[in-house]
Design an enzyme around this catalytic site. Structure first.
Site, short mmCIF file in Angstrom:
data_model
loop_
_atom_site.label_atom_id
_atom_site.label_comp_id
_atom_site.label_asym_id
_atom_site.label_seq_id
_atom_site.Cartn_x
_atom_site.Cartn_y
_atom_site.Cartn_z
N TRP B 346 0.76 -1.19 0.10
CA TRP B 346 -0.10 0.05 0.06
C TRP B 346 0.95 1.08 0.16
CZ3 TRP B 346 -0.21 4.15 3.51
CH2 TRP B 346 -1.33 4.85 3.25
N HIS B 347 1.97 1.14 0.79
CA HIS B 347 2.74 2.44 0.95
C HIS B 347 3.46 2.87 -0.61
CE1 HIS B 347 2.31 1.51 5.02
NE2 HIS B 347 2.64 2.80 5.16
N GLY B 348 3.71 1.69 -1.38
CA GLY B 348 4.37 2.15 -2.78
C GLY B 348 4.48 1.16 -3.48
#
Lengths: 375, 494
Positions: B346-348
């Site tokens: 989700w963060h990247g």
């Protein structure tokens, strides 16, 4: 537990959380807290401002990316003609825009940047704009001829990408803060001040960091930069500026490429600059080169590393352009350079008028006088 | 496409990514918020008018990054507004499930297209290459809309809550639209649950003494964390250590990593605190997103304290629906790991974020295994043991930050090797930078330790009023004289 997303009381059902959790607010006399907070803030800021004013700081504009972009916008706003200055800090400090306006009737668009070579900006003017006026290119040899882009080349990205929010921040800053606050200067930022204190011991094994260049000038709204009088009048501060340049000149550098590679790179550079000059000329514009004065160790190092006959002369030959070198004109040498690299503020008026005179003469002799320089 | 927000790259933490927008740490935001606040508290205008004002302000706020991407907000809003109504109106389980999937695939489709398209294509090309098929991925020059990971999760939660019969849909499109768009938390959270915010828009908030000044004080605290600690004291060390291509000694590797652990906390918690403060100043309550996580004892405790709105979202909408701990021990570990791997992703769009999530999943799994086998006992409850566990947690969390911050695995392994094997190299940090890191990290750990079981509101209430005032005024002063660099918040890129 079911909870209600509904905004309507009628849709709430039993068993669901009736109200979302509300944040607690500390108990206290909030009016008094607000007044005292602001008092502490304003009083501390007043002391901070007073301290920096006692250190010769005065309110001036920040030499920011936003101010550069505002200045650049004049190219579009004022039409394709006019005069644009690109280069590094020498033409930024040395050219007096008011004197230029007195001589020619127009304030030139000052786009020079400290620590940054002129070439990316010449290319930008040639390729990305419809500019067809006069480009004055400042040539500081250690910044113009090497391949490194310099400190602030990324400003072209900022100029391209600047958002409305950044533009508004810039205008707010220039309207409400910069003209009034002396401490609002990158040189007085808290962590910059802390880092330059002399009590920090050197770390074993750590190569000395390249010294940060201290404040050297006061910036006006037009991006005219006048040498800060502290550099000129305070011997201790002037020595700091000189020592910074000495550290820069003595800093270890990677070995240069083999001579044939160096030659190839230089030829490519000349070719690229000549192409930019041609492109501007094709639109009716003109490019002139200016080698502003330096002295002391700076001049020696530049002469040693970038001999005129192997850099400046081939540049003029490749571009077939007018170039004004300070060594060729006595009146351009009759200036004081307190830290060997920039002209003190009071000499810039005379220097600028003399330079314009030489440009007019050289362009006229070449048969290409420019209306931008007409009295 | 847009020129304002660039695609994030692993390890690209400072700089202009998202920096063109209406950053909290910009003069434009100060002016913007002052105008919004003034209009909000003007004595004229119905509550509906006030909400419309906030909605317009929120769209302006988002447009400051990239006006065309407002369309994505509209799509996300319209999709879940309609889907939730359909789910609520449907009696058949199949229809409800079908509409729920429309929301999930719609939102994840938007997210996937903008955030993971290039990543998927690159990995597909790499996979083909391993089996001998040379395939060139087409250019995927898509710009990542700022905040997309936050608002897609927020609107998806709305439909999921209705599907799971946890709540009924809103009856006010205006309130729902404002919930999706509410500017304080639009671009970097907290990821607010519909049930926590939509009802607050129904009526004008009841007066609450001190709400406005306390909200402003929280904004000052958030900006202090961001500008002074994250950007001023810590970012230079993290940038220098993670930016060099050479080997650094273990001291610098640790200092750079400790600096980043403090930087990312102060950057993100600073944003959340500012968002909470701005909302409160306008009369709305947002829940805490951080509760002094570096005082956590163990990893389940850590995730109850770090990015709470994401961890609870993943728990409620991923871990629990996967079966949580209800389907046996083996499945529990699989669910934990899957949740954390996806949380990392989700963060990247990078494998380094996946490894970061995988490490946290492993830690959580090991902790669960040990707790089930050993369990709490007389020794484990003693203060020295708890402190030792907290230090071990902090140490292991720092190891995960290496993968989060490093631009590639080469950098990550080099730094991990130096940190754990006391490696040598050339120091890159000046003494002043070292001092900044040590002071800031010590202060962060001290505050987290002291505040572990406290709330800031309780502490402020216990302080003499003049001390609270002096602290707020002092923080504002130090923030101003730090002269922030207008660096974007790290979590904007996620």
């Amino acid at each position: 537990m079911r909870s209600s997303i509904s905004s309507s009381e009628s849709l709430r059902k039993s068993g669901r959380r009736e109200d979302p959790p509300l944040r607690a607010v500390p108990v206290g006399p909030w009016r008094r807290i607000a007044v005292l907070s602001l008092t502490v803030f304003v009083a501390a800021l007043a002391v901070w401002e007073g301290y920096w004013r006692s250190e010769w700081f005065v309110p001036s504009y920040r030499n920011s990316d936003g101010l550069w972009t505002l200045t650049h916008d004049r190219i579009d706003r004022e039409g394709p003609g006019g005069t644009v200055i690109v280069g590094s800090s020498r033409v930024l400090f040395d050219l007096n825009l008011e004197a230029w306006r007195d001589e020619t009737g127009a304030v030139p668009i000052q786009l020079a940047l400290e620590g940054t070579g002129a070439r990316p900006f010449l290319t930008h003017l040639a390729q990305d704009t419809a500019f067809s006026g006069l480009v004055v290119v400042g040539v500081t040899p250690p910044l113009f001829f090497p391949s490194e882009p310099g400190l602030r080349t990324a400003i072209l990205d900022y100029h391209r990408d600047e958002s409305p929010s950044q533009r508004v921040s810039q205008l707010l800053s220039m309207t409400f803060l910069e003209p009034y606050l002396a401490f609002y200067d990158p040189d007085t930022a808290l962590f910059t001040v802390l880092a330059r204190q002399t009590f920090w011991p050197d770390r074993e094994g750590k190569e000395p960091s390249f010294p940060k260049v201290r404040k050297l000038s006061l910036t006006r709204r037009t991006r005219q930069n006048d040498m800060w009088n502290k550099v000129e009048l305070d011997p201790e501060y002037r020595k700091i500026a000189q020592d910074t340049w000495l550290a820069f000149l003595r800093a270890p550098r990677p070995p240069p490429p083999p001579p044939e590679e160096l030659e190839r790179q230089f030829e490519a550079l000349l070719e690229a600059v000549a192409a930019d000059v041609r492109r501007i000329r094709e639109r009716g514009g003109e490019v002139v080169f200016v080698r502003a004065p330096s002295s002391g160790p700076f001049f020696e190092a530049e002469n040693h590393g970038f001999p005129r006959e192997r850099t400046w002369d081939p540049l003029l030959q490749a571009t077939d352009a007018v170039g004004i070198h300070f060594q060729d004109h006595a009146d351009l040498q009759d200036v004081d350079l307190p830290e060997w690299s920039h002209i003190r503020a009071q000499d810039t008026d005379r220097f600028t008028r003399a330079l314009i005179g030489h440009l007019r003469t050289a362009l006229a002799e070449r048969g290409t006088p420019r209306k931008e320089l007409a009295p | 496409m847009s020129r304002l927000t660039r695609r994030p790259q692993p390890g690209r933490i400072r700089g202009t990514l998202g920096g063109g927008g209406l950053l909290f740490n910009s003069l434009t935001f100060v002016a913007f918020f002052a105008i919004v606040l003034a209009l909000h508290y003007m004595p004229w205008g119905s509550w509906r008018v006030k909400k419309v004002q906030l909605l317009i302000a929120s769209y302006l706020f988002y447009a400051a990054w990239n006006p065309p991407f407002i369309v994505l907000l509209w799509i996300s809003t319209a999709l879940d507004w309609y889907v939730a109504k359909r789910i609520h109106a449907s009696n058949s389980r199949t229809a409800r499930r079908g509409w729920m999937l429309v929301s999930v695939f719609g939102n994840l489709g938007i997210l996937g297209y903008f955030k993971y398209g290039a990543f998927l294509l690159d990995n597909w090309a790499a996979l083909m290459s391993t089996v001998g098929i040379e395939w060139q991925a087409p250019g995927w020059n898509i710009v990542l809309p700022v905040g997309i990971s936050f608002y897609t999760f927020q609107t998806m939660a709305y439909s999921l809550d209705v599907f799971l019969r946890r709540a009924e849909p809103s009856d006010s499109l205006l309130d729902f639209t404002l919930f999706v768009t509410f500017f304080p938390q639009l671009v970097a959270g907290p990821i607010v649950r519909p049930a926590d915010l939509v009802p607050q828009f129904a009526e004008r908030p009841a007066p609450q003494p001190g709400r406005l000044p306390w909200g402003l004080a929280l904004m000052v605290l958030g900006m202090f964390e961001k500008i002074v600690i994250a950007d001023g004291a810590l970012a230079p060390a993290a940038d220098a250590v993670y930016g060099t291509k050479d080997a650094v000694p273990w001291t610098d590797a640790w200092l750079g990593t400790l600096a980043f652990s403090g930087q990312i906390f102060c950057d993100f918690a600073g944003y959340s605190t500012t968002a909470i403060g701005a909302s409160l100043a306008l009369g709305f309550s947002l829940s805490d997103n951080f509760r002094f996580p570096y005082a956590a004892v163990g990893f389940s405790d850590f995730w109850r304290r770090w990015h709470i709105s994401l961890s609870t979202w993943l728990r409620d909408y991923l871990y629990v629906p996967l079966g949580g701990n209800r389907k046996g021990a083996g499945r529990t570990y699989v669910n934990l790991m899957a949740t954390m791997l996806l949380g990392g992703l989700w963060h990247g769009a990078s494998w380094t974020f996946v490894v970061w999530g995988g490490l946290h999943g492993t830690y959580l799994g090991v902790e669960r295994f040990l707790r089930e086998r050993i369990g709490p006992n007389r020794i484990s409850r003693t203060l020295p043991f708890q402190i030792a566990l907290a230090m071990l947690t902090y140490f292991l969390v720092n190891v995960t930050w290496v993968f989060f911050r490093a631009r590639d695995f080469g950098t990550a392994w080099r730094l991990i090797g130096s940190m754990l094997a006391f490696g040598g190299g050339t120091p890159v940090l000046d003494t002043s930078v070292v001092a900044s890191v040590l002071v800031a990290v010590f202060a962060i750990l001290l505050v987290h330790g002291l505040m572990r079981d406290r709330r800031i509101e309780d502490v402020a209430s216990a302080f003499p009023w003049w001390l609270t005032a002096a602290i707020v005024g002092g923080m504002l002063f130090v923030t101003v004289i730090t002269q922030g660099s207008n660096d974007a918040f790290i979590y904007f890129q996620f």
